[in-house]
Write an enzyme that holds these catalytic residues in place. Structure first.
Site, PDB file in Angstrom:
ATOM      1  N   ASP A 229       0.833  -1.205   0.000  1.00 19.08           N
ATOM      2  CA  ASP A 229       0.000   0.000   0.000  1.00 19.08           C
ATOM      3  C   ASP A 229       0.870   1.258   0.000  1.00 19.08           C
ATOM      4  O   ASP A 229       1.883   1.319   0.716  1.00 19.08           O
ATOM      5  CB  ASP A 229      -0.868  -0.036   1.269  1.00 19.08           C
ATOM      6  CG  ASP A 229      -1.853   1.114   1.336  1.00 19.08           C
ATOM      7  OD1 ASP A 229      -2.719   1.185   0.455  1.00 19.08           O
ATOM      8  OD2 ASP A 229      -1.745   1.939   2.274  1.00 19.08           O
ATOM      9  N   GLU A 289       1.419  -0.559  -5.065  1.00 17.31           N
ATOM     10  CA  GLU A 289       0.467   0.497  -5.376  1.00 17.31           C
ATOM     11  C   GLU A 289       1.313   1.704  -5.768  1.00 17.31           C
ATOM     12  O   GLU A 289       1.669   2.541  -4.940  1.00 17.31           O
ATOM     13  CB  GLU A 289      -0.420   0.850  -4.179  1.00 17.31           C
ATOM     14  CG  GLU A 289      -1.566   1.749  -4.622  1.00 17.31           C
ATOM     15  CD  GLU A 289      -2.135   2.664  -3.543  1.00 17.31           C
ATOM     16  OE1 GLU A 289      -3.148   3.315  -3.810  1.00 17.31           O
ATOM     17  OE2 GLU A 289      -1.547   2.745  -2.447  1.00 17.31           O
TER      18      GLU A 289
HETATM   19  C1  NOJ Z   1      -4.272   3.282  -0.723  1.00 19.90           C
HETATM   20  C2  NOJ Z   1      -5.469   2.411  -0.498  1.00 19.90           C
HETATM   21  O1  NOJ Z   1      -5.782   1.745  -1.690  1.00 19.90           O
HETATM   22  C3  NOJ Z   1      -6.560   3.321  -0.003  1.00 19.90           C
HETATM   23  O2  NOJ Z   1      -7.810   2.674   0.016  1.00 19.90           O
HETATM   24  C4  NOJ Z   1      -6.156   3.833   1.347  1.00 19.90           C
HETATM   25  O3  NOJ Z   1      -7.131   4.756   1.809  1.00 19.90           O
HETATM   26  C5  NOJ Z   1      -4.800   4.536   1.303  1.00 19.90           C
HETATM   27  N1  NOJ Z   1      -3.831   3.815   0.533  1.00 19.90           N
HETATM   28  C6  NOJ Z   1      -4.232   4.693   2.682  1.00 19.90           C
HETATM   29  O4  NOJ Z   1      -3.811   3.451   3.176  1.00 19.90           O
END
Ligand code: NOJ
Length: 566
Positions: A229, A289
Protein backbone atom coordinates in the site's frame (compact mmCIF):
# COMPACT_ATOMS: atom_id res chain seq x y z
CA UNK A 1 35.89 -40.80 11.18
CA UNK A 2 39.10 -39.32 9.83
CA UNK A 3 39.61 -35.58 10.16
CA UNK A 4 39.80 -35.27 6.39
CA UNK A 5 36.47 -37.09 5.89
CA UNK A 6 34.88 -34.91 8.50
CA UNK A 7 36.02 -31.73 6.72
CA UNK A 8 34.86 -33.11 3.36
CA UNK A 9 31.38 -33.93 4.72
CA UNK A 10 31.06 -30.49 6.35
CA UNK A 11 32.04 -28.80 3.09
CA UNK A 12 29.52 -30.87 1.17
CA UNK A 13 26.77 -30.01 3.63
CA UNK A 14 27.63 -26.33 3.41
CA UNK A 15 27.27 -26.52 -0.35
CA UNK A 16 24.11 -28.59 -0.44
CA UNK A 17 22.07 -27.28 2.49
CA UNK A 18 21.33 -23.73 1.30
CA UNK A 19 20.05 -25.08 -2.04
CA UNK A 20 17.97 -27.72 -0.30
CA UNK A 21 16.25 -25.14 1.89
CA UNK A 22 15.90 -22.31 -0.63
CA UNK A 23 12.36 -22.03 -1.96
CA UNK A 24 12.07 -23.60 -5.39
CA UNK A 25 11.11 -20.96 -7.98
CA UNK A 26 8.14 -22.07 -9.99
CA UNK A 27 8.72 -21.30 -13.66
CA UNK A 28 7.30 -22.54 -16.95
CA UNK A 29 9.31 -24.04 -19.80
CA UNK A 30 10.14 -20.55 -21.09
CA UNK A 31 11.39 -19.50 -17.66
CA UNK A 32 8.40 -17.33 -16.72
CA UNK A 33 7.57 -16.98 -13.05
CA UNK A 34 4.07 -17.97 -11.87
CA UNK A 35 2.97 -14.35 -11.41
CA UNK A 36 3.69 -13.48 -15.03
CA UNK A 37 0.93 -15.76 -16.28
CA UNK A 38 -1.43 -15.39 -13.38
CA UNK A 39 -4.62 -13.34 -13.50
CA UNK A 40 -5.06 -11.51 -10.19
CA UNK A 41 -8.47 -10.62 -8.77
CA UNK A 42 -8.90 -7.98 -6.11
CA UNK A 43 -11.43 -8.70 -3.36
CA UNK A 44 -12.69 -6.04 -0.99
CA UNK A 45 -13.58 -8.42 1.88
CA UNK A 46 -16.26 -6.13 3.39
CA UNK A 47 -18.20 -6.40 0.14
CA UNK A 48 -17.68 -9.83 -1.35
CA UNK A 49 -19.81 -12.34 0.57
CA UNK A 50 -21.28 -12.23 4.06
CA UNK A 51 -21.50 -15.64 5.77
CA UNK A 52 -22.87 -14.56 9.16
CA UNK A 53 -25.57 -12.04 8.30
CA UNK A 54 -24.01 -8.98 9.91
CA UNK A 55 -24.10 -7.10 6.60
CA UNK A 56 -20.31 -7.12 6.23
CA UNK A 57 -18.45 -9.62 4.07
CA UNK A 58 -16.03 -12.03 5.72
CA UNK A 59 -13.38 -14.67 5.09
CA UNK A 60 -15.80 -17.60 5.28
CA UNK A 61 -17.89 -15.79 2.68
CA UNK A 62 -14.87 -15.63 0.38
CA UNK A 63 -14.13 -19.33 0.97
CA UNK A 64 -17.69 -20.17 -0.03
CA UNK A 65 -17.16 -18.39 -3.36
CA UNK A 66 -13.84 -19.92 -4.37
CA UNK A 67 -15.55 -22.28 -6.79
CA UNK A 68 -16.98 -19.28 -8.60
CA UNK A 69 -13.48 -17.77 -8.86
CA UNK A 70 -12.09 -21.02 -10.18
CA UNK A 71 -14.89 -21.20 -12.74
CA UNK A 72 -14.12 -17.60 -13.73
CA UNK A 73 -10.49 -18.54 -14.24
CA UNK A 74 -8.45 -16.39 -11.88
CA UNK A 75 -5.20 -17.61 -10.38
CA UNK A 76 -4.67 -15.38 -7.37
CA UNK A 77 -6.83 -13.24 -5.11
CA UNK A 78 -5.60 -10.06 -3.47
CA UNK A 79 -7.47 -9.37 -0.26
CA UNK A 80 -7.56 -5.74 0.80
CA UNK A 81 -6.72 -5.45 4.53
CA UNK A 82 -8.59 -7.78 6.87
CA UNK A 83 -6.32 -7.33 9.91
CA UNK A 84 -7.65 -5.97 13.21
CA UNK A 85 -8.42 -2.32 12.67
CA UNK A 86 -10.60 0.47 14.06
CA UNK A 87 -11.81 0.73 10.41
CA UNK A 88 -11.35 4.50 10.13
CA UNK A 89 -10.05 3.82 6.62
CA UNK A 90 -11.84 0.47 6.28
CA UNK A 91 -8.83 -1.61 7.24
CA UNK A 92 -6.04 0.59 5.88
CA UNK A 93 -5.48 1.56 9.52
CA UNK A 94 -4.00 -1.64 10.93
CA UNK A 95 -3.79 -2.15 14.70
CA UNK A 96 -2.26 -5.65 14.58
CA UNK A 97 -0.48 -7.05 11.52
CA UNK A 98 -0.57 -10.64 12.72
CA UNK A 99 -4.23 -11.36 13.17
CA UNK A 100 -7.63 -11.14 11.49
CA UNK A 101 -10.26 -8.60 12.49
CA UNK A 102 -13.12 -10.44 14.27
CA UNK A 103 -15.55 -8.82 11.83
CA UNK A 104 -13.88 -10.87 9.08
CA UNK A 105 -13.28 -14.04 11.10
CA UNK A 106 -10.30 -15.66 12.78
CA UNK A 107 -6.85 -16.88 11.86
CA UNK A 108 -8.38 -20.33 11.63
CA UNK A 109 -10.83 -19.01 9.04
CA UNK A 110 -7.88 -17.58 7.19
CA UNK A 111 -6.11 -20.95 7.27
CA UNK A 112 -9.28 -22.63 5.97
CA UNK A 113 -9.51 -20.09 3.18
CA UNK A 114 -5.85 -20.63 2.28
CA UNK A 115 -6.25 -24.41 2.33
CA UNK A 116 -9.41 -24.40 0.22
CA UNK A 117 -7.87 -21.91 -2.20
CA UNK A 118 -4.73 -24.03 -2.55
CA UNK A 119 -6.88 -27.01 -3.55
CA UNK A 120 -8.34 -24.87 -6.31
CA UNK A 121 -4.89 -23.62 -7.33
CA UNK A 122 -5.73 -20.08 -6.26
CA UNK A 123 -3.00 -18.14 -4.48
CA UNK A 124 -3.60 -15.54 -1.81
CA UNK A 125 -2.03 -12.09 -1.79
CA UNK A 126 -2.39 -9.96 1.33
CA UNK A 127 -2.39 -6.19 1.46
CA UNK A 128 0.61 -4.83 3.36
CA UNK A 129 -0.05 -1.38 4.77
CA UNK A 130 3.53 -0.43 5.45
CA UNK A 131 3.57 3.36 5.28
CA UNK A 132 1.47 3.81 8.42
CA UNK A 133 -0.31 1.97 11.21
CA UNK A 134 -3.50 2.77 13.07
CA UNK A 135 -3.14 5.23 15.94
CA UNK A 136 -4.50 2.33 18.03
CA UNK A 137 -1.54 0.09 17.21
CA UNK A 138 0.47 -0.72 20.34
CA UNK A 139 3.60 0.73 18.70
CA UNK A 140 1.95 4.13 18.30
CA UNK A 141 0.36 3.98 21.73
CA UNK A 142 3.84 3.46 23.20
CA UNK A 143 5.36 6.06 20.87
CA UNK A 144 2.95 8.81 21.87
CA UNK A 145 3.21 8.02 25.59
CA UNK A 146 6.38 10.06 26.15
CA UNK A 147 9.24 11.71 24.31
CA UNK A 148 11.61 9.15 25.80
CA UNK A 149 9.60 6.05 24.93
CA UNK A 150 11.70 3.37 23.20
CA UNK A 151 9.02 3.48 20.48
CA UNK A 152 9.17 7.27 20.04
CA UNK A 153 11.35 7.02 16.98
CA UNK A 154 9.09 4.44 15.31
CA UNK A 155 6.99 7.34 14.00
CA UNK A 156 7.80 10.81 12.68
CA UNK A 157 7.63 13.36 15.53
CA UNK A 158 8.71 16.99 15.26
CA UNK A 159 8.31 20.30 17.04
CA UNK A 160 6.08 22.86 15.38
CA UNK A 161 7.55 25.94 13.70
CA UNK A 162 5.99 28.11 16.33
CA UNK A 163 2.80 28.19 18.45
CA UNK A 164 -0.03 26.57 16.48
CA UNK A 165 2.24 26.10 13.45
CA UNK A 166 2.99 22.62 12.08
CA UNK A 167 6.60 21.74 11.14
CA UNK A 168 6.03 22.46 7.42
CA UNK A 169 3.39 22.94 4.71
CA UNK A 170 2.79 19.27 3.78
CA UNK A 171 -0.85 18.35 3.30
CA UNK A 172 -2.53 15.02 3.87
CA UNK A 173 -3.88 13.12 0.86
CA UNK A 174 -7.18 13.12 2.74
CA UNK A 175 -7.25 16.86 3.40
CA UNK A 176 -5.77 19.36 5.83
CA UNK A 177 -2.28 19.52 7.31
CA UNK A 178 -0.32 16.25 7.35
CA UNK A 179 0.75 17.04 10.93
CA UNK A 180 -1.21 16.60 14.11
CA UNK A 181 -0.25 18.08 17.44
CA UNK A 182 -0.38 15.50 20.21
CA UNK A 183 -1.07 17.35 23.46
CA UNK A 184 0.43 14.59 25.65
CA UNK A 185 3.98 15.42 24.52
CA UNK A 186 3.44 18.77 22.75
CA UNK A 187 4.92 17.53 19.46
CA UNK A 188 3.45 16.96 16.02
CA UNK A 189 3.31 13.57 14.32
CA UNK A 190 3.19 13.10 10.57
CA UNK A 191 0.31 11.38 8.76
CA UNK A 192 0.15 11.20 4.97
CA UNK A 193 -3.45 9.94 5.24
CA UNK A 194 -5.96 10.35 8.11
CA UNK A 195 -4.65 11.55 11.52
CA UNK A 196 -5.64 8.06 12.73
CA UNK A 197 -2.97 6.67 10.35
CA UNK A 198 0.41 7.90 11.69
CA UNK A 199 3.35 7.30 9.34
CA UNK A 200 5.98 4.80 10.43
CA UNK A 201 9.57 6.00 10.47
CA UNK A 202 11.27 3.71 7.96
CA UNK A 203 14.64 5.26 8.81
CA UNK A 204 14.52 3.35 12.09
CA UNK A 205 16.08 -0.13 11.66
CA UNK A 206 13.74 -1.55 14.33
CA UNK A 207 10.70 -0.60 12.21
CA UNK A 208 12.26 -2.27 9.22
CA UNK A 209 12.97 -5.44 11.12
CA UNK A 210 9.52 -5.66 12.67
CA UNK A 211 7.79 -5.09 9.34
CA UNK A 212 10.00 -7.55 7.44
CA UNK A 213 9.18 -10.14 10.10
CA UNK A 214 5.47 -9.54 9.54
CA UNK A 215 5.90 -10.57 5.90
CA UNK A 216 7.88 -13.69 6.89
CA UNK A 217 5.11 -14.66 9.30
CA UNK A 218 2.48 -14.50 6.57
CA UNK A 219 4.66 -16.31 4.04
CA UNK A 220 4.91 -19.16 6.53
CA UNK A 221 1.10 -19.20 6.67
CA UNK A 222 1.01 -19.78 2.94
CA UNK A 223 0.58 -16.28 1.56
CA UNK A 224 1.99 -15.98 -1.98
CA UNK A 225 2.84 -12.29 -1.85
CA UNK A 226 1.80 -8.79 -0.90
CA UNK A 227 0.27 -5.77 -2.49
CA UNK A 228 2.24 -2.90 -0.95
CA UNK A 229 0.00 0.00 0.00
CA UNK A 230 1.07 3.58 -0.71
CA UNK A 231 4.58 2.38 -1.32
CA UNK A 232 5.98 5.59 -2.76
CA UNK A 233 5.29 7.51 0.42
CA UNK A 234 7.50 5.55 2.85
CA UNK A 235 10.10 8.28 3.28
CA UNK A 236 10.11 11.99 4.02
CA UNK A 237 12.80 14.56 3.53
CA UNK A 238 14.86 14.64 6.79
CA UNK A 239 15.07 18.45 6.55
CA UNK A 240 11.26 18.64 6.16
CA UNK A 241 11.49 21.20 3.36
CA UNK A 242 8.19 22.74 2.24
CA UNK A 243 6.64 21.25 -0.89
CA UNK A 244 6.19 23.69 -3.78
CA UNK A 245 2.55 24.77 -4.12
CA UNK A 246 0.72 24.39 -7.43
CA UNK A 247 -1.97 27.02 -7.09
CA UNK A 248 -5.20 25.05 -7.61
CA UNK A 249 -7.36 24.03 -4.67
CA UNK A 250 -8.44 20.41 -4.17
CA UNK A 251 -11.85 19.10 -3.01
CA UNK A 252 -10.86 19.69 0.63
CA UNK A 253 -9.97 23.33 0.04
CA UNK A 254 -6.19 22.77 0.29
CA UNK A 255 -3.80 24.24 -2.23
CA UNK A 256 -2.39 21.37 -4.30
CA UNK A 257 1.33 20.64 -3.94
CA UNK A 258 4.05 18.90 -5.86
CA UNK A 259 4.97 16.21 -3.36
CA UNK A 260 8.70 16.33 -4.03
CA UNK A 261 9.71 16.09 -0.37
CA UNK A 262 7.35 13.38 0.85
CA UNK A 263 6.90 11.02 -2.11
CA UNK A 264 9.15 8.88 -4.28
CA UNK A 265 12.28 9.56 -2.24
CA UNK A 266 15.25 7.40 -3.38
CA UNK A 267 15.41 5.64 0.01
CA UNK A 268 12.19 3.78 -0.92
CA UNK A 269 14.17 1.69 -3.35
CA UNK A 270 16.63 0.47 -0.74
CA UNK A 271 13.76 -0.80 1.37
CA UNK A 272 12.09 -2.45 -1.61
CA UNK A 273 15.30 -4.28 -2.45
CA UNK A 274 15.50 -5.63 1.08
CA UNK A 275 11.81 -6.55 1.14
CA UNK A 276 12.28 -8.34 -2.16
CA UNK A 277 15.08 -10.47 -0.72
CA UNK A 278 12.69 -11.61 2.00
CA UNK A 279 9.99 -12.32 -0.62
CA UNK A 280 12.42 -14.31 -2.74
CA UNK A 281 13.00 -16.69 0.17
CA UNK A 282 9.38 -17.79 -0.40
CA UNK A 283 9.03 -17.34 -4.19
CA UNK A 284 6.53 -14.61 -3.33
CA UNK A 285 5.44 -11.69 -5.43
CA UNK A 286 5.45 -8.01 -4.50
CA UNK A 287 2.82 -5.88 -6.19
CA UNK A 288 3.11 -2.14 -5.74
CA UNK A 289 0.47 0.50 -5.38
CA UNK A 290 2.66 2.72 -7.48
CA UNK A 291 0.92 5.92 -8.49
CA UNK A 292 3.35 7.58 -10.85
CA UNK A 293 2.99 10.32 -13.41
CA UNK A 294 4.05 8.12 -16.30
CA UNK A 295 5.41 4.70 -17.18
CA UNK A 296 8.92 6.13 -17.26
CA UNK A 297 8.70 7.02 -13.57
CA UNK A 298 7.20 3.59 -12.93
CA UNK A 299 10.28 1.93 -14.35
CA UNK A 300 12.30 2.74 -11.21
CA UNK A 301 10.05 0.48 -9.16
CA UNK A 302 11.22 -2.67 -10.93
CA UNK A 303 14.67 -1.94 -9.48
CA UNK A 304 18.02 -1.46 -11.21
CA UNK A 305 18.43 -5.21 -11.73
CA UNK A 306 14.79 -6.30 -11.42
CA UNK A 307 15.37 -6.59 -7.71
CA UNK A 308 12.45 -4.54 -6.34
CA UNK A 309 8.78 -5.01 -7.22
CA UNK A 310 7.96 -7.74 -9.71
CA UNK A 311 4.60 -6.09 -10.38
CA UNK A 312 4.45 -2.31 -9.89
CA UNK A 313 0.88 -1.44 -10.87
CA UNK A 314 0.57 0.69 -13.97
CA UNK A 315 -2.38 3.03 -13.37
CA UNK A 316 -2.12 4.82 -16.69
CA UNK A 317 -5.25 3.17 -18.11
CA UNK A 318 -7.24 4.44 -15.14
CA UNK A 319 -6.42 7.96 -16.27
CA UNK A 320 -7.63 7.46 -19.85
CA UNK A 321 -11.33 7.86 -19.37
CA UNK A 322 -12.33 7.67 -22.98
CA UNK A 323 -12.18 5.08 -25.75
CA UNK A 324 -9.18 6.60 -27.41
CA UNK A 325 -6.95 4.27 -29.46
CA UNK A 326 -4.12 6.88 -29.67
CA UNK A 327 -4.05 7.25 -25.86
CA UNK A 328 -4.09 3.50 -25.23
CA UNK A 329 -1.45 2.94 -27.91
CA UNK A 330 0.80 5.50 -26.28
CA UNK A 331 0.45 3.99 -22.80
CA UNK A 332 0.98 0.44 -24.00
CA UNK A 333 4.09 1.56 -25.87
CA UNK A 334 5.56 3.14 -22.76
CA UNK A 335 4.72 0.11 -20.61
CA UNK A 336 6.38 -2.08 -23.23
CA UNK A 337 9.43 0.19 -23.27
CA UNK A 338 9.78 0.17 -19.48
CA UNK A 339 11.78 -3.04 -19.68
CA UNK A 340 9.70 -4.59 -16.90
CA UNK A 341 6.79 -6.99 -17.01
CA UNK A 342 3.70 -4.76 -17.49
CA UNK A 343 0.85 -4.77 -14.97
CA UNK A 344 -2.54 -3.58 -16.21
CA UNK A 345 -5.30 -2.26 -13.98
CA UNK A 346 -8.56 -0.62 -15.06
CA UNK A 347 -10.24 -0.05 -11.70
CA UNK A 348 -10.01 -0.74 -7.99
CA UNK A 349 -11.49 0.21 -4.62
CA UNK A 350 -10.20 3.80 -4.91
CA UNK A 351 -11.22 4.46 -8.52
CA UNK A 352 -14.63 4.79 -10.16
CA UNK A 353 -15.60 1.51 -11.73
CA UNK A 354 -14.52 1.10 -15.36
CA UNK A 355 -18.13 0.32 -16.36
CA UNK A 356 -19.05 3.94 -15.61
CA UNK A 357 -15.77 5.60 -16.53
CA UNK A 358 -15.79 4.28 -20.08
CA UNK A 359 -19.50 3.60 -20.51
CA UNK A 360 -21.53 6.03 -22.63
CA UNK A 361 -24.85 5.12 -20.99
CA UNK A 362 -26.08 3.31 -24.12
CA UNK A 363 -23.46 0.73 -24.99
CA UNK A 364 -21.92 0.02 -21.60
CA UNK A 365 -21.95 -3.77 -21.93
CA UNK A 366 -20.25 -3.72 -25.32
CA UNK A 367 -17.70 -1.26 -23.92
CA UNK A 368 -17.04 -3.49 -20.89
CA UNK A 369 -16.26 -6.38 -23.25
CA UNK A 370 -14.04 -4.14 -25.36
CA UNK A 371 -12.04 -3.15 -22.28
CA UNK A 372 -11.71 -6.80 -21.24
CA UNK A 373 -10.57 -7.59 -24.77
CA UNK A 374 -7.86 -4.98 -24.26
CA UNK A 375 -6.32 -5.50 -20.83
CA UNK A 376 -6.62 -9.27 -20.82
CA UNK A 377 -4.85 -9.72 -24.16
CA UNK A 378 -1.84 -7.49 -23.58
CA UNK A 379 1.61 -8.73 -22.66
CA UNK A 380 1.71 -8.56 -18.89
CA UNK A 381 -0.24 -9.34 -15.76
CA UNK A 382 -3.82 -8.08 -15.39
CA UNK A 383 -5.34 -7.26 -12.01
CA UNK A 384 -9.13 -7.44 -12.07
CA UNK A 385 -11.45 -5.82 -9.55
CA UNK A 386 -14.35 -7.86 -8.16
CA UNK A 387 -17.56 -7.28 -10.09
CA UNK A 388 -15.77 -5.99 -13.18
CA UNK A 389 -16.56 -9.34 -14.80
CA UNK A 390 -20.32 -8.77 -14.49
CA UNK A 391 -20.21 -5.08 -15.38
CA UNK A 392 -20.93 -3.74 -11.91
CA UNK A 393 -21.64 -0.04 -11.89
CA UNK A 394 -20.65 2.64 -9.41
CA UNK A 395 -23.36 3.29 -6.89
CA UNK A 396 -22.50 6.65 -5.37
CA UNK A 397 -24.35 7.86 -2.29
CA UNK A 398 -27.04 10.42 -3.15
CA UNK A 399 -26.91 12.26 0.18
CA UNK A 400 -24.05 13.22 2.45
CA UNK A 401 -25.74 11.47 5.40
CA UNK A 402 -25.44 8.15 3.57
CA UNK A 403 -21.67 8.45 3.03
CA UNK A 404 -19.43 5.96 4.86
CA UNK A 405 -16.00 6.88 3.50
CA UNK A 406 -14.67 9.82 5.57
CA UNK A 407 -13.19 11.58 2.55
CA UNK A 408 -16.68 11.67 1.06
CA UNK A 409 -17.99 13.42 4.17
CA UNK A 410 -15.12 15.88 4.10
CA UNK A 411 -15.07 16.62 0.37
CA UNK A 412 -18.83 16.48 -0.35
CA UNK A 413 -20.19 17.19 -2.96
CA UNK A 414 -17.05 17.51 -5.11
CA UNK A 415 -15.53 14.38 -3.57
CA UNK A 416 -18.26 11.83 -2.80
CA UNK A 417 -15.78 9.30 -1.42
CA UNK A 418 -15.18 5.75 -2.54
CA UNK A 419 -18.38 4.03 -1.38
CA UNK A 420 -19.68 3.88 -4.96
CA UNK A 421 -16.99 1.47 -6.14
CA UNK A 422 -17.12 -0.65 -2.97
CA UNK A 423 -20.73 -1.82 -2.99
CA UNK A 424 -21.58 -5.51 -2.38
CA UNK A 425 -20.88 -8.11 -5.02
CA UNK A 426 -24.03 -8.95 -6.94
CA UNK A 427 -24.52 -12.71 -6.80
CA UNK A 428 -28.19 -13.20 -7.70
CA UNK A 429 -31.62 -11.52 -7.89
CA UNK A 430 -32.60 -12.23 -4.27
CA UNK A 431 -32.71 -9.31 -1.78
CA UNK A 432 -29.37 -7.50 -1.42
CA UNK A 433 -28.12 -9.37 -4.48
CA UNK A 434 -27.52 -12.49 -2.37
CA UNK A 435 -24.60 -10.76 -0.63
CA UNK A 436 -26.07 -10.91 2.87
CA UNK A 437 -29.21 -12.10 4.64
CA UNK A 438 -28.80 -9.00 6.84
CA UNK A 439 -28.62 -5.29 6.07
CA UNK A 440 -25.63 -4.61 3.78
CA UNK A 441 -23.11 -2.01 4.95
CA UNK A 442 -23.53 -0.29 1.58
CA UNK A 443 -26.61 -0.52 -0.65
CA UNK A 444 -26.64 -2.51 -3.88
CA UNK A 445 -27.81 -0.61 -6.99
CA UNK A 446 -31.31 -1.34 -8.30
CA UNK A 447 -29.79 -2.86 -11.44
CA UNK A 448 -28.70 -5.93 -9.41
CA UNK A 449 -31.97 -7.69 -10.33
CA UNK A 450 -30.60 -8.45 -13.78
CA UNK A 451 -26.94 -7.64 -13.33
CA UNK A 452 -25.73 -10.49 -11.18
CA UNK A 453 -23.63 -13.64 -11.44
CA UNK A 454 -26.57 -16.01 -11.63
CA UNK A 455 -28.42 -14.29 -14.45
CA UNK A 456 -25.23 -13.58 -16.41
CA UNK A 457 -24.21 -17.21 -16.11
CA UNK A 458 -27.39 -18.14 -17.96
CA UNK A 459 -26.90 -15.59 -20.77
CA UNK A 460 -24.35 -16.74 -23.38
CA UNK A 461 -23.75 -13.12 -24.45
CA UNK A 462 -23.19 -11.72 -20.98
CA UNK A 463 -20.09 -9.84 -19.90
CA UNK A 464 -19.42 -12.68 -17.43
CA UNK A 465 -19.37 -15.32 -20.15
CA UNK A 466 -17.13 -13.11 -22.28
CA UNK A 467 -14.65 -12.83 -19.39
CA UNK A 468 -14.76 -16.57 -18.76
CA UNK A 469 -14.07 -17.41 -22.38
CA UNK A 470 -11.34 -14.81 -22.56
CA UNK A 471 -9.59 -16.04 -19.42
CA UNK A 472 -9.79 -19.64 -20.64
CA UNK A 473 -8.37 -18.60 -24.01
CA UNK A 474 -5.57 -16.63 -22.41
CA UNK A 475 -4.60 -19.55 -20.21
CA UNK A 476 -3.97 -21.85 -23.16
CA UNK A 477 -2.60 -19.36 -25.70
CA UNK A 478 1.21 -19.11 -25.73
CA UNK A 479 0.90 -16.00 -27.92
CA UNK A 480 -1.31 -14.20 -25.40
CA UNK A 481 0.77 -15.30 -22.43
CA UNK A 482 4.25 -14.74 -23.75
CA UNK A 483 4.11 -13.44 -27.30
CA UNK A 484 5.65 -10.18 -28.42
CA UNK A 485 3.45 -7.11 -28.81
CA UNK A 486 3.39 -5.45 -32.22
CA UNK A 487 1.15 -2.39 -32.64
CA UNK A 488 -0.63 -2.30 -36.02
CA UNK A 489 -2.12 0.55 -38.07
CA UNK A 490 -0.70 3.16 -35.67
CA UNK A 491 -2.51 6.07 -37.31
CA UNK A 492 -6.03 4.63 -37.05
CA UNK A 493 -8.04 6.98 -34.79
CA UNK A 494 -10.86 4.46 -34.19
CA UNK A 495 -9.39 0.99 -34.15
CA UNK A 496 -6.77 -0.29 -31.73
CA UNK A 497 -5.06 -3.34 -33.19
CA UNK A 498 -2.00 -5.40 -32.33
CA UNK A 499 -0.39 -8.72 -32.97
CA UNK A 500 0.77 -11.03 -30.21
CA UNK A 501 3.24 -13.50 -31.62
CA UNK A 502 5.21 -16.39 -30.18
CA UNK A 503 6.67 -19.63 -31.47
CA UNK A 504 3.38 -21.20 -30.37
CA UNK A 505 1.20 -19.07 -32.69
CA UNK A 506 -0.01 -15.59 -33.61
CA UNK A 507 -3.04 -13.78 -32.25
CA UNK A 508 -4.44 -10.63 -33.79
CA UNK A 509 -6.47 -8.35 -31.52
CA UNK A 510 -8.71 -5.77 -33.19
CA UNK A 511 -10.79 -3.42 -31.05
CA UNK A 512 -13.17 -0.99 -32.71
CA UNK A 513 -13.39 1.78 -30.13
CA UNK A 514 -15.96 3.77 -32.08
CA UNK A 515 -19.74 3.46 -32.08
CA UNK A 516 -19.86 3.18 -35.86
CA UNK A 517 -18.78 0.37 -38.20
CA UNK A 518 -15.19 0.61 -39.36
CA UNK A 519 -13.02 -1.00 -41.96
CA UNK A 520 -9.49 -2.13 -41.29
CA UNK A 521 -6.87 -3.98 -43.28
CA UNK A 522 -3.72 -5.72 -42.15
CA UNK A 523 -0.72 -6.95 -44.09
CA UNK A 524 1.13 -9.38 -41.87
CA UNK A 525 3.37 -10.86 -44.56
CA UNK A 526 6.48 -9.34 -42.93
CA UNK A 527 5.57 -11.40 -39.86
CA UNK A 528 5.43 -14.52 -42.00
CA UNK A 529 1.63 -14.67 -41.79
CA UNK A 530 -1.18 -15.18 -44.28
CA UNK A 531 -4.13 -12.97 -45.22
CA UNK A 532 -6.95 -14.72 -43.38
CA UNK A 533 -7.79 -15.20 -39.74
CA UNK A 534 -10.21 -17.32 -37.74
CA UNK A 535 -11.99 -16.10 -34.63
CA UNK A 536 -10.83 -17.35 -31.26
CA UNK A 537 -13.29 -15.06 -29.53
CA UNK A 538 -15.34 -12.03 -30.54
CA UNK A 539 -17.70 -9.87 -28.54
CA UNK A 540 -20.45 -10.36 -31.13
CA UNK A 541 -23.10 -13.02 -30.90
CA UNK A 542 -22.61 -14.02 -34.55
CA UNK A 543 -19.92 -13.37 -37.13
CA UNK A 544 -18.08 -14.89 -40.07
CA UNK A 545 -16.09 -18.10 -39.68
CA UNK A 546 -13.10 -16.58 -41.47
CA UNK A 547 -11.93 -12.99 -41.84
CA UNK A 548 -10.09 -11.57 -44.78
CA UNK A 549 -7.37 -9.35 -43.36
CA UNK A 550 -7.28 -7.28 -46.53
CA UNK A 551 -10.66 -5.85 -45.70
CA UNK A 552 -12.15 -6.42 -42.31
CA UNK A 553 -15.63 -5.05 -41.55
CA UNK A 554 -15.76 -4.17 -37.89
CA UNK A 555 -19.01 -3.86 -35.98
CA UNK A 556 -19.46 -0.80 -33.73
CA UNK A 557 -17.50 -1.38 -30.50
CA UNK A 558 -16.61 -4.88 -31.68
CA UNK A 559 -13.75 -6.80 -30.07
CA UNK A 560 -12.06 -9.45 -32.22
CA UNK A 561 -9.44 -11.91 -31.04
CA UNK A 562 -8.28 -13.89 -34.04
CA UNK A 563 -5.87 -16.60 -34.87
CA UNK A 564 -3.68 -15.92 -37.88
CA UNK A 565 -1.93 -18.73 -39.69
CA UNK A 566 1.04 -18.77 -42.03
C1 NOJ B 1 -4.27 3.28 -0.72
C2 NOJ B 1 -5.47 2.41 -0.50
O1 NOJ B 1 -5.78 1.75 -1.69
C3 NOJ B 1 -6.56 3.32 0.00
O2 NOJ B 1 -7.81 2.67 0.02
C4 NOJ B 1 -6.16 3.83 1.35
O3 NOJ B 1 -7.13 4.76 1.81
C5 NOJ B 1 -4.80 4.54 1.30
N1 NOJ B 1 -3.83 3.81 0.53
C6 NOJ B 1 -4.23 4.69 2.68
O4 NOJ B 1 -3.81 3.45 3.18
Amino acid sequence: MSKLRCVAITLLLLLVLPTAFAQKRETDAAGHAWWQHAVFYEIYPRSFADSNGDGIGDLNGITSRLDYLRELGVDAIWLTPCYPSPQVDFGYDVSDYQNIDPMYGTLKDFDDLAKTARKRKIRIIMDFVLNHTSDQHKWFQASRSSRTSPFRDWYVWRDGKGPGQPPNNWISVFGGSAWKLDPATEQYYYHMFYPEQPDLNWRNPAVKQAMFDVTRWWYKRGVAGFRLDAVNTLFEDPQLRDNPELGEKNAYGDTEQKTVYNSDLPEVHTILQELRKVADESDAVLIGETWTEDAEQLRAYYGPSHNELQLPMDFMFTMINKLSPPDFRKQIASAEASGGWPVYVISNHDIRRSYDRYGDGKNNDAIAKLLAGLYLTLRGTPIMYYGEEIGMENNDPARIQDVQDPIGKKGWPEEKGRDGERTPMQWNASPNAGFTPGRPWLPVPASYKTRNVESERADPNSILNFYKKLLALRRKSPALLDGTYLPLNPQDPHVLAYLRQSAGGSVLVVLNMSTTSQKASFDLSAQGLGATATPLLTSLSTGPGTFSLQEMELAPLGAYILQVGK
